[in-house]
Scaffold this motif. Structure first.
Motif, PDB file in Angstrom:
ATOM      1  N   ARG A 130      27.241   1.798  82.641  1.00 27.36           N
ATOM      2  CA  ARG A 130      27.509   0.369  82.819  1.00 27.36           C
ATOM      3  C   ARG A 130      27.517  -0.394  81.502  1.00 27.36           C
ATOM      4  O   ARG A 130      28.346  -1.286  81.289  1.00 27.36           O
ATOM      5  CB  ARG A 130      26.454  -0.225  83.765  1.00 27.36           C
ATOM      6  CG  ARG A 130      26.662  -1.694  84.076  1.00 27.36           C
ATOM      7  CD  ARG A 130      25.628  -2.204  85.066  1.00 27.36           C
ATOM      8  NE  ARG A 130      24.278  -2.245  84.519  1.00 27.36           N
ATOM      9  CZ  ARG A 130      23.308  -1.394  84.828  1.00 27.36           C
ATOM     10  NH1 ARG A 130      23.535  -0.407  85.680  1.00 27.36           N
ATOM     11  NH2 ARG A 130      22.103  -1.520  84.283  1.00 27.36           N
ATOM     12  N   GLU A 131      26.604  -0.060  80.598  1.00 26.55           N
ATOM     13  CA  GLU A 131      26.389  -0.879  79.405  1.00 26.55           C
ATOM     14  C   GLU A 131      27.110  -0.378  78.163  1.00 26.55           C
ATOM     15  O   GLU A 131      27.402  -1.166  77.265  1.00 26.55           O
ATOM     16  CB  GLU A 131      24.885  -0.975  79.103  1.00 26.55           C
ATOM     17  CG  GLU A 131      24.090  -1.702  80.174  1.00 26.55           C
ATOM     18  CD  GLU A 131      24.463  -3.154  80.307  1.00 26.55           C
ATOM     19  OE1 GLU A 131      24.893  -3.750  79.305  1.00 26.55           O
ATOM     20  OE2 GLU A 131      24.330  -3.695  81.419  1.00 26.55           O
ATOM     21  N   LEU A 132      27.395   0.914  78.087  1.00 24.17           N
ATOM     22  CA  LEU A 132      28.014   1.437  76.868  1.00 24.17           C
ATOM     23  C   LEU A 132      29.372   0.796  76.577  1.00 24.17           C
ATOM     24  O   LEU A 132      29.660   0.472  75.413  1.00 24.17           O
ATOM     25  CB  LEU A 132      28.154   2.960  76.969  1.00 24.17           C
ATOM     26  CG  LEU A 132      28.599   3.689  75.700  1.00 24.17           C
ATOM     27  CD1 LEU A 132      27.639   3.396  74.545  1.00 24.17           C
ATOM     28  CD2 LEU A 132      28.699   5.183  75.943  1.00 24.17           C
ATOM     29  N   PRO A 133      30.232   0.584  77.568  1.00 24.02           N
ATOM     30  CA  PRO A 133      31.516  -0.069  77.257  1.00 24.02           C
ATOM     31  C   PRO A 133      31.371  -1.511  76.769  1.00 24.02           C
ATOM     32  O   PRO A 133      32.335  -2.062  76.226  1.00 24.02           O
ATOM     33  CB  PRO A 133      32.272  -0.018  78.601  1.00 24.02           C
ATOM     34  CG  PRO A 133      31.643   1.092  79.367  1.00 24.02           C
ATOM     35  CD  PRO A 133      30.197   1.057  78.971  1.00 24.02           C
ATOM     36  N   LYS A 134      30.207  -2.138  76.946  1.00 23.53           N
ATOM     37  CA  LYS A 134      30.009  -3.524  76.530  1.00 23.53           C
ATOM     38  C   LYS A 134      29.641  -3.657  75.052  1.00 23.53           C
ATOM     39  O   LYS A 134      29.618  -4.772  74.525  1.00 23.53           O
ATOM     40  CB  LYS A 134      28.923  -4.177  77.380  1.00 23.53           C
ATOM     41  CG  LYS A 134      29.238  -4.224  78.876  1.00 23.53           C
ATOM     42  CD  LYS A 134      28.097  -4.862  79.645  1.00 23.53           C
ATOM     43  CE  LYS A 134      28.357  -4.870  81.151  1.00 23.53           C
ATOM     44  NZ  LYS A 134      27.225  -5.469  81.906  1.00 23.53           N
ATOM     45  N   VAL A 135      29.332  -2.541  74.391  1.00 23.05           N
ATOM     46  CA  VAL A 135      28.965  -2.601  72.977  1.00 23.05           C
ATOM     47  C   VAL A 135      30.197  -2.965  72.157  1.00 23.05           C
ATOM     48  O   VAL A 135      31.294  -2.421  72.400  1.00 23.05           O
ATOM     49  CB  VAL A 135      28.391  -1.243  72.506  1.00 23.05           C
ATOM     50  CG1 VAL A 135      28.036  -1.302  71.025  1.00 23.05           C
ATOM     51  CG2 VAL A 135      27.167  -0.873  73.327  1.00 23.05           C
TER      52      VAL A 135
END
Length: 314
Positions: free
Chosen positions: A160-165
């Protein structure tokens, strides 16, 4: 909100804490103080993210050279410290800030007096420093994204969070609890396949996968090597900014010259074939001629104490 801001500037202290140290920060040891006293060439920010109970705070302690603590104590808000790290082929002093990030901190309530059951006044809430309150990726140079290889729901956090970096920030995805490999539910190939299949624009920074164990310090050596990537990227960005600054300075000096006029300085010689010459003070940075002068405009500067140069007027 104001109490949380006070923590950032160190004006609000927790009970039993050194009044000189802001909440969420760790005191710097004497070795780092002596090292940074010589001057810091680069400031590098590393962010540790992950779901609850994945070992973020244990890694934060390990990077400071502190021992592993078996007991699990939930972290209530963001913690920041400086660690000892240097790039192998440079003598530059690098100050590395490591952020132990909490996605949603636990707010504390406080009141001055006894609250009655029918009292409409509610206790004041003290906001925690967490990822909802701060943009943790601001000025970030590298990210360590942690998960527990024995718990699927912690890997769902990575999905969920890795693409938001931000795409310019290098990331090390760290599978923790390798010492409990017999209970593994996340395979390394699954993680690598996910990373390789991410839809990222051209020119995006590096993603790496590694595994670790805070209990026996496995993976820490690799993590120190990974820090070379954000440092070299930071070094490149700083040098490019310096080159751009020099270019802007040179261009700004050039545009100070009057457009359409060929001004020749004494040391470079005078341009031949000029129809007129006029004396101009040899003062660098001073406008040589009025803006957009007439072709027949004669300029006569006279300073008794200044050397004079010639300016050819076409």
């Amino acid at each position: 909100m104001f109490s949380a801001l006070k923590k950032l500037v160190g004006s609000d202290q927790a009970p039993g804490r050194d009044k000189n140290i802001p909440a969420g920060l760790q005191s710097m040891n004497q070795a780092l103080q002596r090292r940074f006293a010589k001057g810091v060439q680069y400031n590098m920010k590393i962010v540790i993210r992950g779901d609850r109970n994945t070992g973020k705070t244990a890694l934060w302690h390990r990077l400071q050279g502190r021992p592993f603590v078996e007991e699990y104590i939930p972290t209530q808000e963001i913690q920041v410290t400086s660690i000892h790290w240097s790039y192998k082929t440079t003598d530059d002093i690098v100050k590395v800030e490591v952020w132990d990030v909490v996605d949603k901190g636990k707010c504390k309530k406080r009141g001055d007096g006894l609250k009655m059951e029918n009292d409409p006044q509610e206790a004041e809430s003290e906001m925690a420093l967490d990822a909802e309150f701060l943009d943790v990726y601001k000025n970030c140079n590298g990210v360590v994204m942690m998960f527990d290889i024995t718990k699927q729901w912690t890997f769902n956090y990575i999905l969920r969070e890795l693409p938001k970096v931000p795409t310019h920030v290098p990331v090390c995805v760290l599978g923790n609890y390798r010492d409990m490999g017999e209970h593994r539910v996340i395979l390394p190939d699954d993680v690598r396949d996910f990373i390789d299949n991410l839809d990222r624009p051209p020119g995006s920074s590096y993603f790496r996968y590694a595994e670790s164990s805070m209990k026996n310090s496995f993976g820490l050596k690799y993590l120190h090597k990974f820090f070379n990537i954000p440092f070299l990227q930071l070094q490149k960005d700083v040098r490019l900014a310096q080159e751009r600054g020099c270019a802007v300075l040179l261009v700004s000096e050039e545009v100070r010259m009057p457009a359409g006029w060929d001004c020749c300085w004494g040391r470079l010689g005078w341009k031949e074939g000029g129809s007129q010459t006029c004396p101009v003070p040899a003062l660098l940075g001073r406008p040589l001629l009025p803006a957009e002068p007439s072709p027949h405009h004669w300029v006569d500067y006279s300073l008794e104490s200044s050397p004079l140069l010639s300016c050819s007027i076409p």
